[in-house]
Enzyme design. Structure first.
Site, PDB file in Angstrom:
ATOM      1  N   GLU A   6       0.829  -1.203   0.000  1.00  0.00           N
ATOM      2  CA  GLU A   6       0.000   0.000   0.000  1.00  0.00           C
ATOM      3  C   GLU A   6       0.864   1.254   0.000  1.00  0.00           C
ATOM      4  O   GLU A   6       1.978   1.245   0.507  1.00  0.00           O
ATOM      5  CB  GLU A   6      -0.922  -0.010   1.227  1.00  0.00           C
ATOM      6  CG  GLU A   6      -1.920  -1.167   1.167  1.00  0.00           C
ATOM      7  CD  GLU A   6      -2.877  -1.233   2.341  1.00  0.00           C
ATOM      8  OE1 GLU A   6      -4.009  -1.684   2.130  1.00  0.00           O
ATOM      9  OE2 GLU A   6      -2.508  -0.843   3.467  1.00  0.00           O
ATOM     10  N   GLU A  60      10.482  -1.902   7.190  1.00  0.00           N
ATOM     11  CA  GLU A  60      11.598  -1.224   7.860  1.00  0.00           C
ATOM     12  C   GLU A  60      12.650  -0.936   6.786  1.00  0.00           C
ATOM     13  O   GLU A  60      13.351  -1.844   6.346  1.00  0.00           O
ATOM     14  CB  GLU A  60      12.153  -2.126   8.972  1.00  0.00           C
ATOM     15  CG  GLU A  60      13.477  -1.691   9.569  1.00  0.00           C
ATOM     16  CD  GLU A  60      13.580  -0.201   9.898  1.00  0.00           C
ATOM     17  OE1 GLU A  60      12.788   0.293  10.715  1.00  0.00           O
ATOM     18  OE2 GLU A  60      14.470   0.475   9.324  1.00  0.00           O
ATOM     19  N   SER A  71      12.033   6.754   7.437  1.00  0.00           N
ATOM     20  CA  SER A  71      11.653   6.536   8.826  1.00  0.00           C
ATOM     21  C   SER A  71      12.091   5.136   9.243  1.00  0.00           C
ATOM     22  O   SER A  71      11.733   4.150   8.602  1.00  0.00           O
ATOM     23  CB  SER A  71      10.133   6.682   8.977  1.00  0.00           C
ATOM     24  OG  SER A  71       9.748   6.366  10.307  1.00  0.00           O
ATOM     25  N   HIS A  98       8.846   6.054  20.343  1.00  0.00           N
ATOM     26  CA  HIS A  98       7.646   5.513  20.992  1.00  0.00           C
ATOM     27  C   HIS A  98       7.792   5.190  22.476  1.00  0.00           C
ATOM     28  O   HIS A  98       6.800   5.050  23.178  1.00  0.00           O
ATOM     29  CB  HIS A  98       7.068   4.313  20.245  1.00  0.00           C
ATOM     30  CG  HIS A  98       6.798   4.598  18.798  1.00  0.00           C
ATOM     31  ND1 HIS A  98       6.282   5.785  18.353  1.00  0.00           N
ATOM     32  CD2 HIS A  98       7.000   3.847  17.683  1.00  0.00           C
ATOM     33  CE1 HIS A  98       6.167   5.758  17.033  1.00  0.00           C
ATOM     34  NE2 HIS A  98       6.605   4.611  16.602  1.00  0.00           N
ATOM     35  N   CYS A 117      -0.672   6.628   9.746  1.00  0.00           N
ATOM     36  CA  CYS A 117       0.495   5.888  10.205  1.00  0.00           C
ATOM     37  C   CYS A 117       0.088   4.613  10.913  1.00  0.00           C
ATOM     38  O   CYS A 117      -0.758   4.638  11.803  1.00  0.00           O
ATOM     39  CB  CYS A 117       1.291   6.714  11.213  1.00  0.00           C
ATOM     40  SG  CYS A 117       2.135   8.084  10.470  1.00  0.00           S
TER      41      CYS A 117
HETATM   42  N1  SAH Z   1       8.975   0.962   9.788  1.00  0.00           N
HETATM   43  C1  SAH Z   1       9.333   2.323   9.811  1.00  0.00           C
HETATM   44  C2  SAH Z   1       8.554   3.156   8.842  1.00  0.00           C
HETATM   45  C3  SAH Z   1       7.088   2.908   8.662  1.00  0.00           C
HETATM   46  S1  SAH Z   1       5.973   3.212   9.979  1.00  0.00           S
HETATM   47  C4  SAH Z   1       9.189   2.855  11.194  1.00  0.00           C
HETATM   48  O1  SAH Z   1       8.614   2.210  12.036  1.00  0.00           O
HETATM   49  O2  SAH Z   1       9.704   3.945  11.426  1.00  0.00           O
HETATM   50  C5  SAH Z   1       5.655   4.969   9.944  1.00  0.00           C
HETATM   51  C6  SAH Z   1       5.412   5.560  11.335  1.00  0.00           C
HETATM   52  O3  SAH Z   1       4.102   5.225  11.839  1.00  0.00           O
HETATM   53  C7  SAH Z   1       6.390   5.061  12.362  1.00  0.00           C
HETATM   54  O4  SAH Z   1       6.818   6.117  13.196  1.00  0.00           O
HETATM   55  C8  SAH Z   1       5.545   4.093  13.149  1.00  0.00           C
HETATM   56  O5  SAH Z   1       6.101   3.798  14.376  1.00  0.00           O
HETATM   57  C9  SAH Z   1       4.234   4.823  13.195  1.00  0.00           C
HETATM   58  N2  SAH Z   1       3.095   4.013  13.604  1.00  0.00           N
HETATM   59  C10 SAH Z   1       2.926   2.694  13.490  1.00  0.00           C
HETATM   60  N3  SAH Z   1       1.712   2.339  13.959  1.00  0.00           N
HETATM   61  C11 SAH Z   1       1.110   3.463  14.367  1.00  0.00           C
HETATM   62  C12 SAH Z   1      -0.170   3.754  14.921  1.00  0.00           C
HETATM   63  N4  SAH Z   1      -1.072   2.793  15.136  1.00  0.00           N
HETATM   64  N5  SAH Z   1      -0.450   5.049  15.214  1.00  0.00           N
HETATM   65  C13 SAH Z   1       0.451   6.035  14.967  1.00  0.00           C
HETATM   66  N6  SAH Z   1       1.654   5.812  14.429  1.00  0.00           N
HETATM   67  C14 SAH Z   1       1.979   4.549  14.139  1.00  0.00           C
HETATM   68 FE1  SF4 Z   2       7.482  -2.282  11.041  1.00  0.00          FE
HETATM   69 FE2  SF4 Z   2       5.216  -1.043  11.770  1.00  0.00          FE
HETATM   70 FE3  SF4 Z   2       7.220  -1.282  13.505  1.00  0.00          FE
HETATM   71 FE4  SF4 Z   2       7.465   0.395  11.395  1.00  0.00          FE
HETATM   72  S1  SF4 Z   2       6.004   0.573  13.109  1.00  0.00           S
HETATM   73  S2  SF4 Z   2       8.991  -1.090  12.191  1.00  0.00           S
HETATM   74  S3  SF4 Z   2       6.311  -0.778   9.841  1.00  0.00           S
HETATM   75  S4  SF4 Z   2       6.053  -2.989  12.599  1.00  0.00           S
END
Ligand code: SAH
Ligand code: SF4
Length: 348
Positions: A95, A163, A194, A219, A336
């Site tokens: 996606e 990732e 990211s 986080h 996100c």
């Molecule tokens: N895997 C990479 C990039 C994709 S995720 C990473 O984790 O950085 C993009 C962003 O969305 C990341 O900061 C991730 O931690 C955040 N994210 C994931 N799930 C989320 C959620 N349910 N609510 C808000 N942000 C979220």
């Molecule tokens: Fe993977 Fe989602 Fe964690 Fe980003 S936030 S590292 S996409 S599992």
């Protein structure tokens, strides 16, 4: 017709395309023509590349395959955001999201189908890993979303599924196709990676010549909490992550963003916020607070707006540059962490 050993053209980055053309006895400038046809002009096949010599078009058709991703589904949010599901030639589905703001268009693209990191609050992490994406598969997501909006993407962010630093080479190759004037022509500072905090990737990025923008998903700055929320990051502890990031800022002069998805009762408590302020204090970073987006089955709930504002105010008082992200596309699960592998059975 290409034979079964044919190379998927999307698997080649710019140096790979140059090497292939050189092997076919072509001058260096053909690489730029090929990149433009593939990623700016979206030629459907090699035959359509009319300013390449006929013999070259024939050789490319014989040795390489060129298959654009097909659109499985588009969803449109009330706020203008659009989410796309694409299927690649081998059936893999990923996606991407297009987020328009005035005359700008940001495309959030995927770097992997699925993800191994297993973050508990993330829909992608809950779905497991399928495969790495190729550089061209990343660039195509950005071009195709731009075409759907009838405009060029002004920004692209590797914040879709996956990732990026666990697919480092291909991601950098994809970003370079996006940056290339022959490709999408997006400035390096408008291209963001990211990462969940893959230390070797951050170190490597600091040695690259381009000024790509870095965001790190933090986080939690409490080790036990982060281990629980982001189990895949356990091998890169917070102390080492902070040192690596400080080193990154010193080497590059660039300010990374720390993404922090606020989850009520989990990482918005006074102890968590103090730990975050300690982590982010004293060096050049920016904290982006994201009230967590709902993902079914995770149980992660958003703090109240009042609590989000309190956390932001507290960080600001500690001298930390802080912003609160206004989420887009939540109504179509395009925000996100809401991108999934639900299409992957191929049923669409
Ligand atoms: N895997 C990479 C990039 C994709 S995720 C990473 O984790 O950085 C993009 C962003 O969305 C990341 O900061 C991730 O931690 C955040 N994210 C994931 N799930 C989320 C959620 N349910 N609510 C808000 N942000 C979220
Ligand atoms: Fe993977 Fe989602 Fe964690 Fe980003 S936030 S590292 S996409 S599992």
């Amino acid at each position: 017709m290409p034979d079964s050993t044919a190379v998927d053209i999307a698997s080649l980055d710019t140096p790979g395309l140059a090497a292939a053309l050189e092997a076919l006895g072509q001058p260096a400038y053909r690489t730029r023509q090929l990149v433009a046809w593939l990623y700016a002009r979206l030629a459907p096949d090699f035959e359509a590349m009319t300013d390449l010599p006929a013999a070259l078009r024939e050789a490319l058709s014989e040795y390489c395959t060129l298959t654009h991703p097909t659109l499985v589904e588009t969803q449109r949010s009330a706020d203008g955001t659009r989410k796309y599901a694409w299927r690649f030639a081998d059936g893999t589905v990923v996606e991407s999201v297009g987020i328009p703001t005035g005359d700008r268009l940001t495309v959030c693209f995927s770097t992997q189908a699925g993800c191994v990191m297993g973050c508990t609050f993330c829909a992608t992490g809950r779905g497991g890993f399928v495969r790495n994406l190729h550089p061209g598969e990343m660039a195509w997501q950005v071009t195709l979303v731009g075409r759907d909006f009838g405009m060029r993407a002004s920004n692209a962010v590797a914040m879709g599924q996956g990732e990026p630093f666990l697919n480092y080479e291909a991601t950098l190759g994809g970003l370079r196709l996006m940056r290339s004037k022959d490709g999408l022509g997006i400035g390096a500072r408008h291209l963001t990676i990211s990462t969940s905090g893959v230390i070797p990737g951050i170190e490597r990025l600091s040695t690259e010549p381009e000024q790509f923008t870095l965001a790190v998903s933090l986080h939690s700055a409490v080790q036990a909490t982060r281990d629980r929320l982001m189990p895949g990051t356990r091998r890169w502890p917070l102390v080492a992550l902070r040192d690596t990031l400080i080193d990154y800022t010193q080497r590059t002069g660039r300010r990374p963003t720390l993404e922090f998805a606020l989850i009520a009762g989990e990482n918005d408590t006074p102890a968590e916020v103090t730990a975050l302020a300690d982590f982010a204090g004293g060096w050049m970073c920016h904290v982006n607070l994201i009230p967590v987006n709902p993902v079914p089955g995770t149980g992660a709930a958003r703090p109240t707006d009042v609590r989000v504002a309190e956390v932001a105010a507290l960080l600001t008082r500690r001298g930390i540059e802080t912003s609160v992200r206004v989420e887009r596309g939540t109504d179509i699960d395009a925000a996100c962490g809401q991108l999934t592998q639900r299409h992957r059975t191929g049923s669409g």
